[in-house]
Design a protein around this motif. Structure first.
Motif, PDB file in Angstrom:
ATOM      1  N   SER A   2       0.843  -1.192   0.000  1.00 31.11           N
ATOM      2  CA  SER A   2       0.000   0.000   0.000  1.00 31.11           C
ATOM      3  C   SER A   2       0.880   1.244   0.000  1.00 31.11           C
ATOM      4  CB  SER A   2      -0.900   0.021   1.236  1.00 31.11           C
ATOM      5  OG  SER A   2      -1.604   1.258   1.322  1.00 31.11           O
ATOM      6  N   PRO A   3       0.533   2.261  -0.789  1.00 31.07           N
ATOM      7  CA  PRO A   3       1.330   3.494  -0.818  1.00 31.07           C
ATOM      8  C   PRO A   3       1.476   4.160   0.543  1.00 31.07           C
ATOM      9  CG  PRO A   3      -0.132   3.424  -2.712  1.00 31.07           C
ATOM     10  CD  PRO A   3      -0.514   2.267  -1.828  1.00 31.07           C
ATOM     11  N   ILE A   4       0.508   3.970   1.448  1.00 29.10           N
ATOM     12  CA  ILE A   4       0.583   4.641   2.741  1.00 29.10           C
ATOM     13  C   ILE A   4       1.679   4.044   3.614  1.00 29.10           C
ATOM     14  CG2 ILE A   4      -1.080   3.137   3.893  1.00 29.10           C
ATOM     15  CD1 ILE A   4      -0.737   6.952   4.379  1.00 29.10           C
ATOM     16  N   MET A  45     -20.363   3.555  -2.779  1.00 35.84           N
ATOM     17  CA  MET A  45     -19.219   4.444  -2.654  1.00 35.84           C
ATOM     18  C   MET A  45     -18.383   4.018  -1.450  1.00 35.84           C
ATOM     19  SD  MET A  45     -21.019   8.003  -1.385  1.00 35.84           S
ATOM     20  CE  MET A  45     -19.537   8.638  -0.588  1.00 35.84           C
ATOM     21  N   HIS A  46     -17.079   4.183  -1.567  1.00 32.93           N
ATOM     22  CA  HIS A  46     -16.150   3.793  -0.517  1.00 32.93           C
ATOM     23  C   HIS A  46     -16.170   4.792   0.628  1.00 32.93           C
ATOM     24  CE1 HIS A  46     -12.129   3.574   1.403  1.00 32.93           C
ATOM     25  NE2 HIS A  46     -12.206   2.289   1.160  1.00 32.93           N
ATOM     26  N   GLY A  47     -16.179   6.075   0.301  1.00 29.20           N
ATOM     27  CA  GLY A  47     -16.289   7.117   1.316  1.00 29.20           C
ATOM     28  C   GLY A  47     -14.979   7.730   1.765  1.00 29.20           C
ATOM     29  N   ASP A  48     -13.858   7.018   1.556  1.00 35.11           N
ATOM     30  CA  ASP A  48     -12.541   7.568   1.912  1.00 35.11           C
ATOM     31  C   ASP A  48     -11.522   7.048   0.902  1.00 35.11           C
ATOM     32  OD1 ASP A  48     -10.499   8.876   3.242  1.00 35.11           O
ATOM     33  OD2 ASP A  48     -10.278   7.348   4.800  1.00 35.11           O
ATOM     34  N   TYR A  49     -11.849   7.250  -0.365  1.00 30.66           N
ATOM     35  CA  TYR A  49     -11.079   6.602  -1.417  1.00 30.66           C
ATOM     36  C   TYR A  49      -9.843   7.412  -1.785  1.00 30.66           C
ATOM     37  CZ  TYR A  49     -10.021   3.716  -5.419  1.00 30.66           C
ATOM     38  OH  TYR A  49      -9.393   2.863  -6.289  1.00 30.66           O
ATOM     39  N   GLN A  50      -8.670   6.768  -1.660  1.00 34.46           N
ATOM     40  CA  GLN A  50      -7.392   7.410  -1.935  1.00 34.46           C
ATOM     41  C   GLN A  50      -6.314   6.326  -1.988  1.00 34.46           C
ATOM     42  OE1 GLN A  50      -5.762   9.435   1.599  1.00 34.46           O
ATOM     43  NE2 GLN A  50      -7.661   8.944   2.671  1.00 34.46           N
ATOM     44  N   PHE A  51      -5.093   6.729  -2.366  1.00 34.67           N
ATOM     45  CA  PHE A  51      -4.002   5.769  -2.434  1.00 34.67           C
ATOM     46  C   PHE A  51      -3.788   5.056  -1.091  1.00 34.67           C
ATOM     47  CE2 PHE A  51      -1.950   7.744  -6.344  1.00 34.67           C
ATOM     48  CZ  PHE A  51      -1.973   6.574  -7.086  1.00 34.67           C
ATOM     49  N   LEU A 108     -14.652   9.843  -6.686  1.00 38.63           N
ATOM     50  CA  LEU A 108     -13.775  10.437  -7.697  1.00 38.63           C
ATOM     51  C   LEU A 108     -13.248  11.780  -7.213  1.00 38.63           C
ATOM     52  CD1 LEU A 108     -12.549  10.447 -10.583  1.00 38.63           C
ATOM     53  CD2 LEU A 108     -14.682  11.541 -11.341  1.00 38.63           C
ATOM     54  N   ALA A 109     -14.114  12.595  -6.619  1.00 37.48           N
ATOM     55  CA  ALA A 109     -13.686  13.898  -6.100  1.00 37.48           C
ATOM     56  C   ALA A 109     -12.640  13.731  -5.009  1.00 37.48           C
ATOM     57  CB  ALA A 109     -14.891  14.675  -5.568  1.00 37.48           C
ATOM     58  N   TRP A 110     -12.776  12.694  -4.188  1.00 36.18           N
ATOM     59  CA  TRP A 110     -11.811  12.420  -3.125  1.00 36.18           C
ATOM     60  C   TRP A 110     -10.426  12.204  -3.727  1.00 36.18           C
ATOM     61  CZ3 TRP A 110     -14.701  13.045   1.152  1.00 36.18           C
ATOM     62  CH2 TRP A 110     -14.139  12.793   2.404  1.00 36.18           C
ATOM     63  N   VAL A 111     -10.386  11.559  -4.892  1.00 38.28           N
ATOM     64  CA  VAL A 111      -9.112  11.298  -5.568  1.00 38.28           C
ATOM     65  C   VAL A 111      -8.524  12.576  -6.145  1.00 38.28           C
ATOM     66  CG1 VAL A 111      -8.024  10.132  -7.542  1.00 38.28           C
ATOM     67  CG2 VAL A 111      -9.654   8.887  -6.116  1.00 38.28           C
ATOM     68  N   VAL A 112      -9.342  13.359  -6.838  1.00 40.10           N
ATOM     69  CA  VAL A 112      -8.795  14.465  -7.632  1.00 40.10           C
ATOM     70  C   VAL A 112      -8.761  15.798  -6.904  1.00 40.10           C
ATOM     71  CG1 VAL A 112      -9.547  13.352  -9.771  1.00 40.10           C
ATOM     72  CG2 VAL A 112     -11.000  15.117  -8.743  1.00 40.10           C
ATOM     73  N   MET A 113      -9.283  15.899  -5.671  1.00 33.21           N
ATOM     74  CA  MET A 113      -9.371  17.224  -5.049  1.00 33.21           C
ATOM     75  C   MET A 113      -8.006  17.864  -4.825  1.00 33.21           C
ATOM     76  SD  MET A 113     -10.703  16.533  -1.154  1.00 33.21           S
ATOM     77  CE  MET A 113     -10.338  15.030  -0.266  1.00 33.21           C
ATOM     78  N   ASN A 114      -6.948  17.065  -4.706  1.00 31.03           N
ATOM     79  CA  ASN A 114      -5.601  17.630  -4.593  1.00 31.03           C
ATOM     80  C   ASN A 114      -4.680  17.142  -5.707  1.00 31.03           C
ATOM     81  OD1 ASN A 114      -5.959  19.172  -2.171  1.00 31.03           O
ATOM     82  ND2 ASN A 114      -5.929  17.271  -1.003  1.00 31.03           N
ATOM     83  N   TRP A 115      -5.252  16.559  -6.746  1.00 28.29           N
ATOM     84  CA  TRP A 115      -4.441  15.999  -7.825  1.00 28.29           C
ATOM     85  C   TRP A 115      -3.916  17.111  -8.729  1.00 28.29           C
ATOM     86  CZ3 TRP A 115      -4.005  10.601  -7.927  1.00 28.29           C
ATOM     87  CH2 TRP A 115      -3.218  10.085  -8.948  1.00 28.29           C
ATOM     88  N   PRO A 116      -2.671  17.016  -9.189  1.00 32.71           N
ATOM     89  CA  PRO A 116      -2.122  18.063 -10.063  1.00 32.71           C
ATOM     90  C   PRO A 116      -2.940  18.261 -11.336  1.00 32.71           C
ATOM     91  CG  PRO A 116      -0.387  16.583  -9.309  1.00 32.71           C
ATOM     92  CD  PRO A 116      -1.685  15.959  -8.900  1.00 32.71           C
ATOM     93  N   ALA A 117      -3.272  19.530 -11.608  1.00 33.24           N
ATOM     94  CA  ALA A 117      -3.995  19.851 -12.836  1.00 33.24           C
ATOM     95  C   ALA A 117      -3.056  20.243 -13.962  1.00 33.24           C
ATOM     96  CB  ALA A 117      -4.984  20.982 -12.569  1.00 33.24           C
ATOM     97  N   GLY A 118      -1.810  20.613 -13.615  1.00 35.08           N
ATOM     98  CA  GLY A 118      -0.818  21.010 -14.611  1.00 35.08           C
ATOM     99  C   GLY A 118       0.577  20.706 -14.116  1.00 35.08           C
TER     100      GLY A 118
END
Length: 329
Positions: A97-99, A191-197, A228-238
């Protein structure tokens, strides 16, 4: 185990502690040639945690036969007299696991071309989850999908009221924007509810292959787009946003828009209103983490990592308010 027909009858049982303590505990359980993972609440069982444990088991059982990466549910026990808490057995997942890693393990550390698959697998797994027929899986009554969005602000403010001890600038602004807003298109799903790496495991080696989504304690039937929002809320946009955020290094991973497009294609769901879900995700996560920080400040928790929640909560609320002010939705 015998009563539920779990293999290895008559063989001695071996146990090995894997993780837990203040949070849910995981043990490796062996009997004969077989091995499983046992998941249970901590020794001091928080209110409602036994029920949550069996909810997790129910979700895993509903995923049987689907293409969602998960540890197969083996057996569950609601009788708290056996181990002092409700618990369940699931297949033991041999992976990483990444964590729990200081960085991407090999071959992902030295081969940037192998890394995009980690992000693709992360998004593909919840796209698959969103397609599961939750009614056929026996999950009616698990959540309340009707009125899901209309309830969110009041539901999480009620949770905050249990431990509120300081002002959180930006939270009310985000809440005001969310109130009365619902997505144009809403199709309930698991929905998982706390979905992340932090809550997935990968098989060892390349190419990247997800072994299982884990830690289902916040799972429910609601709007899968919140995962999906849980994943991308801090994901790099550029490219300028590439520096590491949190516990993962985004170098070599796809950018945000690629992941949104991939999810939309695989799930069949419209992601045009993702800003709404990101604002809701930041609002919700700020309150969830504030609960941990409040326990730490009051002396009710001794995990030093919770001290950092204090600043993270303020950042999440600020960013939720900023997006609410600037979104074109």
């Amino acid at each position: 185990m015998d009563a539920q027909g779990i293999p290895g009858r008559g063989e001695p049982i071996t146990t090995r502690f894997i993780s837990g303590g203040a949070s849910n505990e995981i043990f490796e359980i062996g009997r004969g040639e077989h091995r499983w993972a046992l998941r249970r609440p901590p020794r001091k069982v928080p209110p409602g945690r036994n029920e949550t444990m069996m909810r997790e088991y129910r979700i895993l059982a509903a995923l049987a036969g689907t293409d969602v990466p998960h540890a197969r549910a083996v057996g569950g026990c609601e009788d708290t007299s056996v181990l002092g808490a409700a618990f369940y057995l699931m297949d033991f997942v041999d992976g990483w696991s990444p964590i729990s890693e200081p960085g991407w393990p090999e071959p992902f550390a030295s081969d940037p071309d192998a890394r995009p698959g980690l992000a693709h697998e992360l998004v593909d797994a919840i796209a698959k989850l969103s397609r599961v027929d939750w009614k056929a899986g026996g999950l009616e009554g698990l959540g309340r999908p009707e009125g899901f969005h209309e309830r969110q602000v009041d539901r999480w403010y009620a949770h905050l009221d249990r431990f509120k001890f300081r002002d959180i600038p930006g939270l009310d602004e985000a809440a005001g924007w969310l109130r009365g807003r619902t997505p144009r298109s809403y199709e309930p799903g698991i929905m998982h509810g706390d979905y992340q790496f932090a809550n997935v495991m990968f098989h060892h080696g390349a190419p990247a292959r997800m072994a299982a989504i884990v830690d289902w304690e916040m799972g429910t039937v609601g709007d899968p787009l919140l995962d999906l929002a849980w994943v991308v809320m801090n994901w790099p946009a550029g490219e300028a946003d590439r520096p590491s955020v949190g516990y993962v290094n985004y170098e070599g991973l796809p950018l945000r828009d690629e992941l949104l497009e991939r999810y939309a294609t695989m799930s069949g769901r419209d992601v045009d209103e993702i800003d709404y879900y990101v604002i809701l995700a930041r609002f919700k996560l700020a309150i969830v983490l504030e609960g941990g920080y409040a326990r730490y400040v009051s002396g009710g928790a001794d995990n030093p990592r919770m001290e950092a929640f204090g600043r993270v909560v303020l950042d999440l609320a600020r960013d939720a308010a900023h997006l609410a002010q600037t979104t074109k939705l």
